[in-house]
Design an enzyme around this catalytic site. Structure first.
Site, PDB file in Angstrom:
ATOM      1  N   GLY A   5       4.783   7.894  -2.908  1.00  0.00           N
ATOM      2  CA  GLY A   5       5.710   6.904  -2.396  1.00  0.00           C
ATOM      3  C   GLY A   5       7.096   7.497  -2.242  1.00  0.00           C
ATOM      4  N   ASP A  58      -0.764  17.759 -12.865  1.00  0.00           N
ATOM      5  CA  ASP A  58       0.048  18.013 -11.663  1.00  0.00           C
ATOM      6  C   ASP A  58       1.355  18.716 -12.034  1.00  0.00           C
ATOM      7  OD1 ASP A  58       0.430  18.070  -8.953  1.00  0.00           O
ATOM      8  OD2 ASP A  58       1.205  16.029  -8.805  1.00  0.00           O
ATOM      9  N   GLY A  87      14.008  11.164  -2.469  1.00  0.00           N
ATOM     10  CA  GLY A  87      12.865  12.024  -2.162  1.00  0.00           C
ATOM     11  C   GLY A  87      11.657  11.195  -1.777  1.00  0.00           C
ATOM     12  N   GLN A  88      10.620  11.895  -1.309  1.00  0.00           N
ATOM     13  CA  GLN A  88       9.389  11.227  -0.876  1.00  0.00           C
ATOM     14  C   GLN A  88       8.221  12.147  -1.132  1.00  0.00           C
ATOM     15  OE1 GLN A  88       9.524   8.834   2.485  1.00  0.00           O
ATOM     16  NE2 GLN A  88       7.360   8.376   2.373  1.00  0.00           N
ATOM     17  N   GLY A  89       7.077  11.552  -1.494  1.00  0.00           N
ATOM     18  CA  GLY A  89       5.859  12.325  -1.708  1.00  0.00           C
ATOM     19  C   GLY A  89       4.645  11.483  -1.408  1.00  0.00           C
ATOM     20  N   GLY A  90       3.453  11.989  -1.773  1.00  0.00           N
ATOM     21  CA  GLY A  90       2.229  11.252  -1.521  1.00  0.00           C
ATOM     22  C   GLY A  90       2.154   9.955  -2.316  1.00  0.00           C
ATOM     23  N   LYS A 101      11.283   4.744  -8.464  1.00  0.00           N
ATOM     24  CA  LYS A 101      10.140   5.228  -7.688  1.00  0.00           C
ATOM     25  C   LYS A 101       9.300   4.030  -7.253  1.00  0.00           C
ATOM     26  CE  LYS A 101       6.676   7.623  -9.580  1.00  0.00           C
ATOM     27  NZ  LYS A 101       5.896   8.798 -10.062  1.00  0.00           N
TER      28      LYS A 101
END
Length: 604
Positions: A305, A422, A300-303, A321
């Protein structure tokens, strides 16, 4: 270093461009005064020497400053335009009767350098003298050449267009006289001609000009850049050089600042790790690379990294991560937050941190692997996908209770209260038994357990749709652990929404509240009676959690008890979408009952 090398090359280019232009050119561009610039292959007779123009391209100036060209057997025409790129010249006749003058002019002869333009091949006409009656009996296209006729003539001059395969001349009656065959018919009073030699169009397109080599008239042509082009080239090069110099200065300053910040960041992280006795293992960059098989499989990917699949040396599967180290990152704050919060936590409903890496720019965190990914993959998938995993509402209720347990532990079970900031479906991971585990503590805050403690933040943090209103603006209240409660309530509504059909265009939380307040069922739920009760309970708890005023929200301890209790023991929450005054001044029995229940709900 590369910038220095580029600057040297640029200086060499400037010197080359300066020297390549040679001495001043005596065959400079001239004009008769009408704005039309005359240059090679054309020249103005009596004003420029012979070597300034190509044979057949002589022009002259009229008394009223117009430009003239003389064609063999046709006389003089005025020059309207010259296109040096496409090598075309446009001429016209002041008396507006070009056909009369072109009868004896052949563009294919050796007496002129000008040729027919292929794009005007449909304008090749034959001129002939016939009576009107004769022409009317033939089917070819024709028109009268009015400037060559007069009313007293029995015969008239006509122009007929030629076919690409045959000429009109071959089919004329015997009593017709052919005046000219395959001439170019004027276009709107003008005639376009082109030249093939000398070939200078590509030179002009590249910004240069043509001339004879060594200023001779030996017909050898060369392409050169004029002094104006030289000045422009030098100006551009100098401008680029100045730009690069400023860029170099700025780049050096930015690099120095970035290096300084990176060193400070590295020192801060190292000091933090030294001052905290942590159980997670510290790995090197090489070990992380080997663990992930050179970052082969991305999960997966997010803000923050990217997350990669990995394996420890004993074969245990992990998730790695790698934090984003690009410009705009928060100087390792996310890394420190993650390690500081979950590095010492061992709870069934909080993801476990197994290790970390801090080496150069590398910031990596090693977690236990979650076989069933995250909650968002489950609740936002098709119903048939959820059915295939045998997830009923009882299991979804267990997931909600597990998340509540994890949050309650973060707020009350640790030495310091941990505020997540979050909470959302993407940050709830599910193991092989669909046990939920709270993850991603990059935005977390540590604070004391004082009842009325508030948090100070420079900017809003979290994800749109789940952020509490007070995080956006202090006008809605103070930031505290109740902000996580609001996010949890929105998460519960997302779980309910996946099986509920709301009205199009209506805000779902408000739609849910209105139906419950009117005693109506939640439409579209595909579940048994037991499932409907669970959905109703999750919805009622969620509405308590998303109260606009943080003071009106229950603690996670109370939320957990509400989820574990019976639906019948719950009252509908006050309207989260009404103003505070409208709730407090309600006069109906039901509202007074809700107000009393509110006091009970808020007790820990």
């Amino acid at each position: 270093m590369r910038i220095h090398f580029l600057m040297i090359l640029l200086l060499q280019h400037i010197i080359t461009a300066t020297n390549a232009t040679g001495d001043g050119d005596t065959c400079k561009s001239l004009s008769c005064g009408g704005g039309l610039q005359i240059r090679f292959p054309f020249r103005i007779k009596d004003k420029q020497p012979i070597h300034c123009g190509y044979p057949g391209f002589e022009l002259s100036c009229t008394n009223n400053n117009q430009t003239e060209i003389e064609l063999p057997f046709a006389g003089k025409f005025l020059v309207k335009d010259i296109n040096y790129r496409s090598q075309n010249v446009e001429i016209y006749d002041q008396n507006n009767c070009i056909p009369r003058r072109l009868i004896h002019f052949n563009l294919s002869s050796d007496h002129t350098p000008f040729k027919r333009r292929d794009e005007f091949r449909n304008n090749y006409f034959s001129l002939f003298n016939c009576s009107w009656d004769v022409t009317r009996e033939h089917e070819f296209n024709y028109e009268t050449v009015r400037c060559m006729n007069s009313p007293s003539l029995t015969y008239e001059v006509f122009a007929a267009i030629n076919s690409p395969y045959w000429s009109v001349a071959s089919s004329l009656p015997d009593n017709c006289v052919l005046l000219a065959d395959s001439i170019i018919w004027p276009n709107l009073g003008s005639l376009f001609m082109k030249w093939d030699e000398p070939q200078c169009g590509s030179c002009v397109i590249d910004g240069g000009e043509c001339r004879y080599k060594n200023h001779s008239s030996s017909y050898a042509i060369e392409c050169y850049r004029n002094s104006k082009g030289k000045k422009i080239a030098i100006s551009v090069c100098v401008g680029i050089l100045v730009f690069l110099l400023f860029g170099l200065i700025i780049a050096v300053k930015v690099d120095n600042k970035a290096d300084k910040e990176e060193k400070e960041n590295q020192l801060r992280i190292e000091q933090f790790l030294e001052n905290n006795a942590l159980k997670p293992t510290r790995y090197s960059h090489a070990e992380i690379k080997k663990m992930t098989n050179k970052f082969e499989t991305k999960l997966g990917q997010g803000g923050y990294g990217s997350v990669f699949e990995g394996k420890l040396t004993d074969g245990i599967q992990v998730a790695v991560k790698v934090l984003d180290n690009s410009e705009g990152s928060n100087n390792g704050e996310e890394f420190v937050n993650e390690v500081a919060t979950i590095g010492r936590i061992h709870h069934l409903n909080v993801v476990r941190l197994l290790g970390f890496c801090v080496e150069g720019p590398m910031r990596a965190l090693v977690y236990e692997f979650m076989l069933n990914s995250s909650l968002d993959k489950l609740i936002f998938s098709d119903r048939k996908d959820k059915t295939s995993t045998n997830l009923d509402w009882a299991k979804l209720e267990e997931i909600a209770i597990g998340i509540a347990r994890g949050l309650e532990y973060l707020h009350q079970g640790c030495d310091q209260r941990i505020l997540h900031f979050d909470i959302k479906p993407q940050n709830i991971l599910l193991d092989h038994n669909f046990t939920p585990k709270i993850s991603d503590f990059g935005l977390a805050k540590l604070c004391t357990k004082d009842t009325y403690v508030t948090i100070s933040m420079a900017a809003a943090r979290g994800t749109m749709g789940y952020i509490a209103p007070e995080v956006f603006s202090r006008n809605f209240g103070t930031i505290s652990y109740k902000s996580d409660v609001y996010s949890f309530g929105m998460l519960l509504l997302e779980m309910v929404k996946m099986e509920t059909r709301s009205s199009d265009g209506e805000y779902f939380p408000e739609w849910v509240y209105n139906r419950l307040n009117r005693g109506e069922e939640l439409g579209g739920i595909q579940a048994k009676t037991e499932g409907l009760e669970i959905v109703k309970k999750l919805t009622m708890v969620a509405l308590w959690c998303i109260q606009w005023d943080p003071v009106d929200r229950p603690s996670m301890n109370r939320v957990l008890r509400m989820l574990q209790g019976d639906t019948k023991s719950l009252f509908i929450a006050p309207n989260p979408f009404a103003s505070t005054s409208s709730v407090s001044t309600s006069s109906s029995g039901g509202d007074r009952k809700n107000d009393m229940e509110l006091t009970v709900i808020l007790e820990d």
